[in-house]
Motif scaffolding. Structure first.
Motif, PDB file in Angstrom:
ATOM      1  N   SER A 168       0.795  -1.223   0.000  1.00  0.00           N
ATOM      2  CA  SER A 168       0.000   0.000   0.000  1.00  0.00           C
ATOM      3  C   SER A 168       0.828   1.273   0.000  1.00  0.00           C
ATOM      4  N   LEU A 169       2.098   1.187   0.380  1.00  0.00           N
ATOM      5  CA  LEU A 169       2.923   2.390   0.489  1.00  0.00           C
ATOM      6  C   LEU A 169       3.933   2.512  -0.638  1.00  0.00           C
ATOM      7  N   VAL A 170       3.924   1.583  -1.580  1.00  0.00           N
ATOM      8  CA  VAL A 170       4.975   1.515  -2.594  1.00  0.00           C
ATOM      9  C   VAL A 170       4.969   2.723  -3.531  1.00  0.00           C
ATOM     10  N   MET A 171       3.805   3.328  -3.757  1.00  0.00           N
ATOM     11  CA  MET A 171       3.714   4.441  -4.691  1.00  0.00           C
ATOM     12  C   MET A 171       4.003   5.801  -4.042  1.00  0.00           C
ATOM     13  N   LEU A 172       4.239   5.813  -2.741  1.00  0.00           N
ATOM     14  CA  LEU A 172       4.435   7.074  -2.031  1.00  0.00           C
ATOM     15  C   LEU A 172       5.889   7.532  -2.087  1.00  0.00           C
ATOM     16  N   ASP A 173       6.075   8.844  -2.001  1.00  0.00           N
ATOM     17  CA  ASP A 173       7.429   9.377  -1.893  1.00  0.00           C
ATOM     18  C   ASP A 173       7.957   9.068  -0.497  1.00  0.00           C
ATOM     19  N   PRO A 174       9.292   9.096  -0.301  1.00  0.00           N
ATOM     20  CA  PRO A 174       9.873   8.711   0.996  1.00  0.00           C
ATOM     21  C   PRO A 174       9.286   9.457   2.189  1.00  0.00           C
ATOM     22  N   LYS A 175       9.046  10.768   2.042  1.00  0.00           N
ATOM     23  CA  LYS A 175       8.511  11.558   3.156  1.00  0.00           C
ATOM     24  C   LYS A 175       7.098  11.099   3.520  1.00  0.00           C
TER      25      LYS A 175
END
Length: 275
Positions: A168-175
């Motif tokens: 679920s978090l793979v598409m998010l930027d690091p921040k």
């Protein structure tokens, strides 16, 4: 940790029954209430198939799944789904409403919740993921991190005992990823929320209580992050471990034991003061 809220026994599944090879083969594990389990493994190891089985989107050929004391069957799946929610990789696939609050309310409408009960549920879920200020916004116009928070709020509004994050978090930027991991960790402690995160991101796996490694549809190993990252040197280590190894390669003395991000920050601050 509390008592097991999820029990999986000898779970076996294959997409094509004509083939001999199984996607999952005799998978067994338990997850305690309030525990964060990270499930890792190569593509094709069966992780996402397992997620779909846990929420009743697929039916196993063998084995059993028991959630909050109830065995998952065709007859019980709607009741069991009240205890477990799945957040997919792409939040756009989950949006239904024209506003953020409408979207979060969608799942509650499906269970015929009254308007009087629904409003505080929606407001509370948005507060949990720090999206209250965006309640009237169009979800399609939000940032990637904000969209994923709304998708999670839609699940939290149903007050499940378990939330499953399938990449679920793979598409998010690091921040955004760090912020959302921090929010989920707070919810785990405040609400005794059980989290199962299926991920390739070792930084995400590092914040869990336990890592379960899968390979070719089987459970290869299970243990705390400290054990897994020390014993499985072929895994890409989380940022803190990579930093330690870089410092060690440059001749610096570093902590020998596995170190969390918080512990590393404290050690670095202490080392700077001693210079």
């Amino acid at each position: 940790m509390g008592k097991p809220i999820l029990e999986v026994e000898e779970l076996t599944f294959k997409y094509d029954k004509r083939l001999e090879e199984e996607t999952l083969s005799a998978v067994s594990f338990t997850v305690n209430k309030g525990e964060w389990l990270a499930i890792i493994g190569d593509n094709g190891s069966g992780k996402s198939t397992l997620a779909k089985l846990l929420v009743g989107l697929l039916e196993p050929q063998k084995g059993r799944i028991c959630i909050a004391g109830t065995e998952l069957t065709d007859d019980s799946k709607w009741e069991v789904r009240r205890h477990i929610g799945l957040v997919f990789q792409n939040p756009d696939n989950q949006f239904i409403g024209t506003t953020v609050q409408d979207d979060v309310a969608f799942g509650l409408e499906n269970v015929n919740m009254s308007y009087e009960e629904m409003v505080p549920r929606v407001n509370e879920a948005l507060r949990m993921v720090e999206m209250s200020a965006f309640c009237e916004h169009d979800p399609s116009r939000l940032s990637g991190g904000q969209k994923q928070r709304v998708a999670i709020a839609g699940i939290l509004a149903l007050k499940p005992s378990i939330i499953v994050l399938d990449e679920s978090l793979v598409m998010l930027d690091p921040k955004s990823r760090r912020e959302l991991l921090s929010t989920l960790n707070q919810l785990k402690h405040k609400e005794s929320l059980t989290i199962i995160s299926i991920t390739h991101d070792m930084n995400e796996a590092a914040v869990s209580d336990r890592i379960m490694m899968m390979k070719s549809g089987r459970v290869l190993k299970s243990g705390p992050p400290a054990q897994i990252f020390i014993e499985e040197q072929q895994l890409e280590p989380p940022f803190v471990e990579r930093l330690k190894r870089e410092l060690e390669n440059k001749g610096k003395e570093v902590p020998k034991a596995y170190t969390t991000e918080e512990e590393m920050v404290k050690w670095l601050c202490k080392s700077c003061l001693m210079v």
